[in-house]
Write a protein that holds these residues in place. Structure first.
Motif, short mmCIF file in Angstrom:
data_model
loop_
_atom_site.label_atom_id
_atom_site.label_comp_id
_atom_site.label_asym_id
_atom_site.label_seq_id
_atom_site.Cartn_x
_atom_site.Cartn_y
_atom_site.Cartn_z
N LYS A 13 0.90 -1.22 0.11
CA LYS A 13 -0.19 -0.02 0.02
C LYS A 13 0.89 1.24 0.08
O LYS A 13 1.99 1.25 0.70
CB LYS A 13 -0.88 0.18 1.26
N ARG A 14 0.21 2.36 -0.45
CA ARG A 14 0.96 3.59 -0.43
C ARG A 14 1.01 3.71 1.15
O ARG A 14 -0.02 3.83 1.94
CB ARG A 14 0.34 4.70 -1.22
N ALA A 16 1.45 6.70 4.20
CA ALA A 16 1.06 8.02 4.52
C ALA A 16 1.31 8.54 5.52
O ALA A 16 0.43 7.83 6.81
CB ALA A 16 -0.46 8.18 3.98
N ARG A 38 -4.80 3.43 2.07
CA ARG A 38 -3.44 3.85 2.53
C ARG A 38 -3.07 2.93 3.81
O ARG A 38 -3.75 2.84 4.77
CB ARG A 38 -3.21 5.26 2.83
N ARG A 90 9.33 2.25 1.92
CA ARG A 90 8.98 3.44 0.90
C ARG A 90 8.18 4.41 1.96
O ARG A 90 7.93 4.39 3.11
CB ARG A 90 7.68 2.76 0.26
N ASP A 92 5.19 7.66 0.75
CA ASP A 92 4.62 8.15 -0.65
C ASP A 92 4.02 9.28 -0.34
O ASP A 92 3.76 10.13 -0.98
CB ASP A 92 3.52 7.06 -0.75
N ILE A 93 3.42 9.52 1.02
CA ILE A 93 2.42 10.64 1.38
C ILE A 93 2.90 11.17 2.63
O ILE A 93 3.06 10.48 3.53
CB ILE A 93 0.84 10.27 1.19
N PHE A 141 7.96 8.86 -6.42
CA PHE A 141 6.61 9.16 -6.39
C PHE A 141 6.69 10.06 -5.10
O PHE A 141 7.17 9.52 -3.98
CB PHE A 141 5.78 8.10 -6.29
N ARG A 143 3.73 12.59 -2.45
CA ARG A 143 2.59 13.56 -2.48
C ARG A 143 2.93 14.30 -1.10
O ARG A 143 2.52 13.85 0.02
CB ARG A 143 1.25 12.88 -2.39
N THR A 234 -3.31 13.95 -2.41
CA THR A 234 -2.53 12.98 -2.27
C THR A 234 -2.74 11.72 -3.17
O THR A 234 -2.05 10.58 -2.99
CB THR A 234 -2.75 12.47 -0.92
N SER A 235 -3.81 11.82 -4.16
CA SER A 235 -4.10 10.67 -4.88
C SER A 235 -3.06 10.44 -6.02
O SER A 235 -2.29 11.53 -6.36
CB SER A 235 -5.54 10.75 -5.52
N ASP A 236 -3.05 9.45 -6.82
CA ASP A 236 -2.28 9.12 -7.89
C ASP A 236 -2.59 10.05 -8.85
O ASP A 236 -1.83 10.72 -9.76
CB ASP A 236 -2.12 7.91 -8.39
#
Ligand code: NAP
Length: 254
Positions: A13-14, A16, A38, A90, A92-93, A141, A143, A234-236
């Motif tokens: 998952k992303r 955040a 997320r 990772r 991502d957000i 990537f 956000r 924060t979405s793709d």
């Protein structure tokens, strides 16, 4: 800082991070991002409230861990963010939402009240952006969403410290957007208007009544209004939106 790891392995998952997730707007953002699939990392100082958030999200089938951290402590915040990125491989957000007020008219505002607000509301976001940049660049990537305020755009009597911090966040956001845009990383700012939360519940009723006529939609906002904006930014799909100041204020700051 007391991390509460759930998983030690890389996650699909992303991931955040949401600061100030224990209550108010940050809590609503954390709930929404978890609902959107997320893996949320909620950061704040209040361990009990974070545990309650984690229980609610877990009960709804969401994915969450929490970290007790004072974002005003730059070293602790950087360590918390780096720990998350390393644990999951990772990041991502990040939603830099934690904030405080120390209101007072300028003639009576102490250096301490000015510095505290700058440290918690502005410097923390700088530290967070710097710490998040490397893992986001690695993942090509990212956000970043900073939570500012309409006060940072219009100014507000009694809030010289707060308005300065929130205006500073706009410059920070746009600079980061320009620096990191080529790496697949966006940075945007949400400027809430008057949102019902602990921060605004303490304001005198007369003041609230005086604000209402200036709000075009004639009502105060709620955390979910900000969470919806954060979900989009924060979405793709929001990869072509960066350096933007999104007022979510019912028209207050027009
Ligand atoms: P709130 O209900 O007072 O919640 C503030 C959050 O920030 C809490 O989760 C608090 O958690 C966290 N926090 C404060 N200081 C912290 C620190 N040193 N370290 C870690 N976490 C800290 O406020 P809110 O209304 O949800 O506001 C959230 C953000 O929106 C703030 O940046 C605020 O300036 C902005 N905003 C709010 C409004 C509004 O009308 N409510 C309008 C414009 C902008 P702990 O106490 O557990 O640490």
């Amino acid at each position: 800082m007391i991390p509460h790891p759930q998983k030690e392995s890389a996650i699909e998952k992303r991931v955040a991070i949401v600061t100030g997730a224990s209550r108010g707007i940050g809590r609503a953002v954390a709930m929404r991002l978890a609902r959107d699939g997320r893996h949320v990392v909620g950061i704040a100082r209040n361990e009990e409230q974070l545990a309650a958030l984690a229980a609610t999200i877990s009960a709804a089938g969401g994915s969450i861990e929490t970290a007790v951290c004072d974002v005003g402590d730059g070293a602790a915040l950087a360590a918390a963010i780096e720990t998350v990125a390393e644990r999951h491989g990772r990041l991502d957000i990040i939603v830099n939402n934690a904030g405080i007020t120390r209101d007072g008219l300028i003639l009576r505002m102490s250096d301490e009240d000015f510095d505290d607000v700058i440290r918690v509301n502005l410097r923390s976001a700088f530290v967070a952006c710097r710490s998040a940049a490397r893992p986001m660049m690695r993942g090509r990537f990212g956000r970043i969403v900073n939570v500012g305020s309409v006060s940072g755009i219009t100014g507000n009597p009694g809030q010289a410290n707060y308005s300065a911090a929130k205006a500073g966040l706009i410059g920070l956001t746009k600079s980061v957007a320009k620096e990191l845009g080529g790496k697949g990383i966006t940075a945007n700012l949400i400027a809430p208007g008057f949102i019902e939360s602990d921060m605004t519940s303490v304001l005198p009723t007369a003041l609230k009544e005086s604000v209402l006529p200036a709000i075009a939609v004639r009502k105060f906002g709620v955390g979910d209004d900000i969470a919806a904006a954060a979900a989009y930014l924060t979405s793709d799909e929001a990869g072509y939106v960066t350096g933007h100041v999104l007022q979510v204020d019912g028209g207050l700051g027009m």
